[in-house]
Write a protein that holds these residues in place. Sequence first.
Motif, PDB file in Angstrom:
ATOM      1  N   ARG A 163      71.578  -7.206  60.849  1.00 45.64           N
ATOM      2  CA  ARG A 163      71.786  -8.570  60.351  1.00 45.64           C
ATOM      3  C   ARG A 163      70.464  -9.285  60.106  1.00 45.64           C
ATOM      4  O   ARG A 163      70.254  -9.896  59.051  1.00 45.64           O
ATOM      5  CB  ARG A 163      72.635  -9.359  61.340  1.00 45.64           C
ATOM      6  CG  ARG A 163      74.123  -9.018  61.302  1.00 45.64           C
ATOM      7  CD  ARG A 163      74.856  -9.776  62.376  1.00 45.64           C
ATOM      8  NE  ARG A 163      76.303  -9.599  62.286  1.00 45.64           N
ATOM      9  CZ  ARG A 163      77.168 -10.043  63.187  1.00 45.64           C
ATOM     10  NH1 ARG A 163      76.720 -10.695  64.270  1.00 45.64           N
ATOM     11  NH2 ARG A 163      78.457  -9.858  63.019  1.00 45.64           N
ATOM     12  N   THR A 164      69.572  -9.218  61.070  1.00 44.03           N
ATOM     13  CA  THR A 164      68.304  -9.937  60.928  1.00 44.03           C
ATOM     14  C   THR A 164      67.444  -9.349  59.801  1.00 44.03           C
ATOM     15  O   THR A 164      66.776 -10.082  59.070  1.00 44.03           O
ATOM     16  CB  THR A 164      67.540  -9.897  62.254  1.00 44.03           C
ATOM     17  OG1 THR A 164      67.386  -8.528  62.676  1.00 44.03           O
ATOM     18  CG2 THR A 164      68.281 -10.673  63.317  1.00 44.03           C
ATOM     19  N   THR A 165      67.479  -8.034  59.662  1.00 39.38           N
ATOM     20  CA  THR A 165      66.687  -7.410  58.592  1.00 39.38           C
ATOM     21  C   THR A 165      67.204  -7.809  57.220  1.00 39.38           C
ATOM     22  O   THR A 165      66.425  -8.151  56.310  1.00 39.38           O
ATOM     23  CB  THR A 165      66.699  -5.889  58.749  1.00 39.38           C
ATOM     24  OG1 THR A 165      66.196  -5.534  60.045  1.00 39.38           O
ATOM     25  CG2 THR A 165      65.841  -5.223  57.679  1.00 39.38           C
ATOM     26  N   ILE A 166      68.528  -7.797  57.025  1.00 37.27           N
ATOM     27  CA  ILE A 166      69.102  -8.180  55.716  1.00 37.27           C
ATOM     28  C   ILE A 166      68.848  -9.656  55.442  1.00 37.27           C
ATOM     29  O   ILE A 166      68.517 -10.043  54.312  1.00 37.27           O
ATOM     30  CB  ILE A 166      70.600  -7.833  55.682  1.00 37.27           C
ATOM     31  CG1 ILE A 166      70.781  -6.303  55.700  1.00 37.27           C
ATOM     32  CG2 ILE A 166      71.270  -8.435  54.456  1.00 37.27           C
ATOM     33  CD1 ILE A 166      72.229  -5.852  55.751  1.00 37.27           C
ATOM     34  N   ALA A 167      69.001 -10.512  56.467  1.00 32.95           N
ATOM     35  CA  ALA A 167      68.751 -11.943  56.254  1.00 32.95           C
ATOM     36  C   ALA A 167      67.286 -12.212  55.914  1.00 32.95           C
ATOM     37  O   ALA A 167      66.979 -13.121  55.135  1.00 32.95           O
ATOM     38  CB  ALA A 167      69.154 -12.714  57.501  1.00 32.95           C
ATOM     39  N   ARG A 168      66.388 -11.423  56.485  1.00 33.90           N
ATOM     40  CA  ARG A 168      64.967 -11.624  56.206  1.00 33.90           C
ATOM     41  C   ARG A 168      64.573 -11.123  54.821  1.00 33.90           C
ATOM     42  O   ARG A 168      63.815 -11.769  54.109  1.00 33.90           O
ATOM     43  CB  ARG A 168      64.143 -10.901  57.273  1.00 33.90           C
ATOM     44  CG  ARG A 168      62.640 -10.856  56.991  1.00 33.90           C
ATOM     45  CD  ARG A 168      61.897 -10.221  58.149  1.00 33.90           C
ATOM     46  NE  ARG A 168      62.467  -8.962  58.552  1.00 33.90           N
ATOM     47  CZ  ARG A 168      62.190  -7.786  57.968  1.00 33.90           C
ATOM     48  NH1 ARG A 168      61.354  -7.758  56.934  1.00 33.90           N
ATOM     49  NH2 ARG A 168      62.726  -6.680  58.428  1.00 33.90           N
ATOM     50  N   ARG A 169      65.138  -9.981  54.408  1.00 34.59           N
ATOM     51  CA  ARG A 169      64.719  -9.390  53.132  1.00 34.59           C
ATOM     52  C   ARG A 169      65.461 -10.006  51.948  1.00 34.59           C
ATOM     53  O   ARG A 169      64.849 -10.458  50.982  1.00 34.59           O
ATOM     54  CB  ARG A 169      64.961  -7.867  53.167  1.00 34.59           C
ATOM     55  CG  ARG A 169      64.023  -7.150  54.125  1.00 34.59           C
ATOM     56  CD  ARG A 169      64.368  -5.676  54.190  1.00 34.59           C
ATOM     57  NE  ARG A 169      64.196  -4.989  52.907  1.00 34.59           N
ATOM     58  CZ  ARG A 169      63.051  -4.518  52.446  1.00 34.59           C
ATOM     59  NH1 ARG A 169      61.944  -4.651  53.180  1.00 34.59           N
ATOM     60  NH2 ARG A 169      62.976  -3.897  51.290  1.00 34.59           N
TER      61      ARG A 169
END
Length: 518
Positions: A163-169
């Motif tokens: 979740r955090t990786t997709i929200a960041r990218r």
Amino acid sequence: MADILDAPAPSNIPEYSVSEISSAVKRTLEGAFSRVRVRGEITEMKRYPSGHIYFSLKDEAGKIAGIVWKGSVSRLGLVPENGIEVIATGRVTAYGERSSYQLIVEKMEFAGAGALLAKIEMLRVRLAEEGLFDEARKRPIPMLPRVIGVVTSPQGAVLHDIRTTIARRFPRDILLWPVPVQGEGSAEKIAAAIRGFSTMPADGEIPRPDVVIVARGGGSLEDLMAFNDEGVLRAAAACTIPLISAVGHETDTTLIDFVSDRRAPTPTAAAEMAVPSRLELLGDVTQKGGRLTAAVARLMAEGRLRVTGAARGLPDIAGLLGQARLRLDDRAERLRMAPDNLLRMRRAEWRHAAERLPHPKVWLDGLRSRLDEEGRRLSLGLPQLLSLRRNALTLSAQGLPTGLRHRISLLRQTEARISARLSPAPVLSGQREARARLEGLSARLQSVSYQAVLERGFALVADAGGQPVTRAGGIAAGDALTLRFADGAVGVTAGEAEAGKPAKAPRPRQAARQGSLL
């Protein structure tokens, strides 16, 4: 005395009943082997409808029966299969009614990594032969998916990392299908989740994912066995959505990594594969936009230079158009005057030719005189010619043999016949017939000549353009006319119409036509 002798001898061996012996054996076994770990190969395994599992464990020298009760199946730790070597943990008990003993198993584990790896390798070889690992069947991952499906446990750090990786990218919608990632029944639920994502309709109420991530954290080989299950592998191979596997850490390898379209070393790397970086995309777009703008400006500058260079070599467009316009006006004026000039020129040529032509009567008289002269010359010369020929034949016949003289006589007779046919009388007769035909043709030609008509007192009326006028309705008062007689022409002017008859409107003057000898 005899009775005493016949009585059985007293014995100090205790006497037991069957049930006592069975109970004693059972107590002894359960007391001595209350908690044991038995290593052996599973064989004769049967799963009954009641849920209990019956099997045997054997090694090189012996075999022991085993039972897994229904309540312990979910906590067993693996799915038992014939032919695998396991370490079974449980207790030994006896079954008195059959005088047998068995092992009540509560937990199983593979007997060392070697056996487990051998099982995985056999499955890998079989699926590779079926073509499930071929690179040709792997699909590309979409560049920017709208919805990302995730198959993993709802607890733990895996889902949080994704979740955090997709929200960041690049923020995208995430659709989670929660499943257990180890333990009894985990493989079936993982396979069902993959099949569930694959069968979702594209226009359904819940959006269908464009890419699926199957992920879990690290663990031992036994913990990752759910992702080496054949059912999970076949579900991943049949999935219609591009699939990314992210099982374990970077050093962990499972068979689902070979079946999936892309293999990620970690769940975070799987999220990075699923979506691009928005900042990198913006930077790339900005860079390409700048390069495109510079390229267009360079092309425009080069084109402007080429146009300027070409313009220097071009003549004055306004001057060319003016000259062309003058030539067009000149050609138009000449074209407008050309028909009248051509008609006047042709009319003059025809009149000149008509003046040079002899009169038909003069032409016929000349032919008649030439014919008379030729006839006279023929009538005078033909008899002399025949006489000379005859004398020549007579002189040549003297002194010749009889046969040749006879042939000359025959030739002379033939000549006489020809001379009779060519005598002046027939020739003069043919001449007279020719003269008669000539005079007849002359008379017919003279009869159709307009000059003969004028000789009889008629006149030819022509308008100012020299065209014959055959109707009075085409003449208006004051029109200039020409009356042509046999001996010349007279110009007149048309007067008023006859009394009682209204003058007809003059007909429009027609365009000049080809001239006529009339």
